[in-house]
Design a protein around this motif. Structure first.
Motif, short mmCIF file in Angstrom:
data_model
loop_
_atom_site.label_atom_id
_atom_site.label_comp_id
_atom_site.label_asym_id
_atom_site.label_seq_id
_atom_site.Cartn_x
_atom_site.Cartn_y
_atom_site.Cartn_z
N ARG A 169 0.82 -1.20 0.00
CA ARG A 169 0.00 0.00 0.00
C ARG A 169 0.86 1.26 0.00
NH1 ARG A 169 -4.64 -0.52 4.40
NH2 ARG A 169 -4.59 1.74 4.12
N ASN A 170 0.45 2.21 -0.83
CA ASN A 170 1.22 3.43 -1.02
C ASN A 170 0.65 4.60 -0.23
OD1 ASN A 170 3.60 3.82 -2.27
ND2 ASN A 170 2.77 4.33 -4.29
N ASP A 171 -0.52 4.36 0.39
CA ASP A 171 -1.14 5.44 1.17
C ASP A 171 -0.71 5.38 2.63
OD1 ASP A 171 -2.51 3.02 1.39
OD2 ASP A 171 -4.36 4.00 2.02
N LEU A 175 2.57 5.61 5.34
CA LEU A 175 3.94 6.14 5.40
C LEU A 175 4.96 5.01 5.45
CD1 LEU A 175 3.25 9.00 7.92
CD2 LEU A 175 4.34 9.34 5.69
N HIS A 176 6.02 5.15 4.67
CA HIS A 176 7.06 4.12 4.64
C HIS A 176 8.34 4.70 4.07
CE1 HIS A 176 5.42 4.23 0.57
NE2 HIS A 176 6.59 3.79 0.18
N VAL A 177 9.47 4.06 4.37
CA VAL A 177 10.69 4.31 3.60
C VAL A 177 10.83 3.15 2.62
CG1 VAL A 177 11.98 5.78 5.19
CG2 VAL A 177 12.03 3.31 5.53
N ASP A 178 11.39 3.44 1.44
CA ASP A 178 11.44 2.42 0.39
C ASP A 178 12.50 1.36 0.64
OD1 ASP A 178 9.36 3.49 -1.03
OD2 ASP A 178 10.61 4.55 -2.49
N ALA A 179 12.18 0.14 0.27
CA ALA A 179 13.14 -0.97 0.23
C ALA A 179 12.58 -1.93 -0.80
CB ALA A 179 13.25 -1.65 1.59
N LEU A 218 17.16 7.03 -5.07
CA LEU A 218 16.75 8.37 -5.50
C LEU A 218 15.63 8.22 -6.52
CD1 LEU A 218 17.36 11.51 -5.64
CD2 LEU A 218 18.68 10.97 -7.69
N ARG A 219 14.51 8.90 -6.29
CA ARG A 219 13.39 8.78 -7.23
C ARG A 219 12.98 10.15 -7.74
NH1 ARG A 219 9.85 3.59 -5.12
NH2 ARG A 219 10.38 2.72 -7.15
N VAL A 220 12.70 10.18 -9.05
CA VAL A 220 12.33 11.41 -9.72
C VAL A 220 10.92 11.23 -10.28
CG1 VAL A 220 12.94 13.02 -11.56
CG2 VAL A 220 14.75 11.83 -10.29
N PRO A 245 10.30 9.32 4.77
CA PRO A 245 9.06 8.53 4.76
C PRO A 245 7.99 9.28 3.97
CG PRO A 245 9.91 8.83 7.00
CD PRO A 245 10.65 9.77 6.11
N HIS A 246 7.25 8.53 3.16
CA HIS A 246 6.27 9.17 2.29
C HIS A 246 5.05 8.29 2.14
CE1 HIS A 246 9.03 6.63 0.09
NE2 HIS A 246 8.05 6.38 -0.78
N ALA A 247 3.92 8.92 1.87
CA ALA A 247 2.67 8.23 1.58
C ALA A 247 1.92 9.06 0.56
CB ALA A 247 1.83 8.08 2.84
CO CO Z 1 7.56 4.48 -1.60
#
Ligand code: CO
Length: 310
Positions: free
Chosen positions: A139-141, A143-147, A159-161, A268-270
């Motif tokens: 789920r992207n809604d 909050l998480h840090v990416d792995a 790094l994401r653009v 962290p992003h959602a």
């Molecule tokens: Co993410």
């Protein structure tokens, strides 16, 4: 952490003042490594209007295995696309190939210290976001840090653009305190030291296991203790209802046709709402960072001991 708008970089032309381009690029890398989001209010690379018009009505495959439509630059391969029409799939692949190449060109100018050192990862198209029925861990809604489960990064940075190609609506993000603050807060609860110690002890076994599977033609990659921990932390944050509900959130809206970049392994992003985003991922090695001591790897090593990326 906040969002820093860049007004002196444009396409075409690059940095407004060529004399200070090198200094501005280094500054931009420092901001990112400090956990800032850099945003560009106008599209900073070429994205032909006919490509955008083609993308908007496309849909992704309903198979849960594909979270987004993805393009793999090294293999020139497209995954997760719903249409059976071969022509559509080929056109979409052409568009994603162009998008990927144009983004690479843009990022190699604006973040010159990283150029030539990164490993180019996947590009994605995200035609949906709201109201998706995905398992908790996807789920992207939340909050998480990416792995990445399938692509260990051994202490490299994610790094994401992103570019919001929605003609009308902003893409909305929530962010909160960075990795270091969350680790300080939750390291006992998640069991950080025990996870890292166990992953360290099991290294030889997991390495030889990965080699055996590879010889059998299966791609199950070896994960360093850092990768093991980051995956666990990703799942821990998503499953922590109290954190999700009660943590302090910063809401940011990215308007139509704006572009933004961020280290998503640190910030962290959602995504509570938004539709139609393009994205290209770069893996930045430790050796390319301008402030490696601020990276999640070093933060985790300060807590659990050195050598976690091997
Ligand atoms: Co993410």
């Amino acid at each position: 952490m906040s969002c820093v708008q860049i007004d002196d970089y444009q396409y075409p032309g690059g940095w407004r003042n060529p004399g200070s381009a090198a200094a501005r690029s280094r500054w931009a890398c420092e901001q990112l490594e400090n956990g800032e989001i850099l945003s560009f209010p106008k599209l900073p690379f070429v994205l032909p209007e006919e490509d955008r018009q083609f993308l908007l009505p496309q849909r992704q495959s309903k198979f849960k295995v594909h979270k987004n439509i993805s393009y793999r630059p090294k293999q020139d391969a497209l995954r997760g696309f719903a249409s059976d029409e071969k022509e559509d799939a080929e056109r979409l692949r052409d568009i994603m190939r162009r998008f990927s190449a144009n983004t690479v060109q843009f990022v190699s100018q604006v973040l010159a210290p990283y150029a030539s050192k990164w490993a180019l990862d996947f590009a994605t198209y995200r035609p949906e976001e709201e109201g998706r029925d995905l398992p908790l861990n996807k789920r992207n809604d939340l909050l998480h840090v990416d792995a990445f489960p399938s692509r260990p990064i051994y202490g490299g940075r994610i790094l994401r653009v992103f570019t919001n190609i929605n003609p009308e609506k902003p893409r909305v993000w929530n962010t909160t305190d960075r990795f270091a603050a969350l680790l300080a807060r939750f390291s006992d609860d998640v069991g950080a030291k025990a996870i890292v110690a166990k992953a360290g002890k099991g290294r030889a076994l997991r390495r030889s296991g990965a080699a055996v599977l590879k010889a059998l033609g299966l791609r199950v990659p070896y994960r360093s203790p850092y990768d093991v921990f980051m995956l666990r932390f990703h799942a821990y944050l998503k499953a922590n209802g109290d954190f999700q509900q009660n943590c302090k959130k910063i809401r940011t809206e990215f308007p139509p046709m704006s572009t933004w970049m961020v280290f998503t392994d640190d910030v962290p992003h959602a995504v509570p709402s938004g539709q139609f985003a393009l994205e290209q991922t770069f893996i930045i090695p430790q050796s390319a960072l301008v402030a490696p001591e601020k990276s999640p790897l070093r933060v985790l090593e300060a807590l659990c001991g050195p050598g976690l990326a091997d």
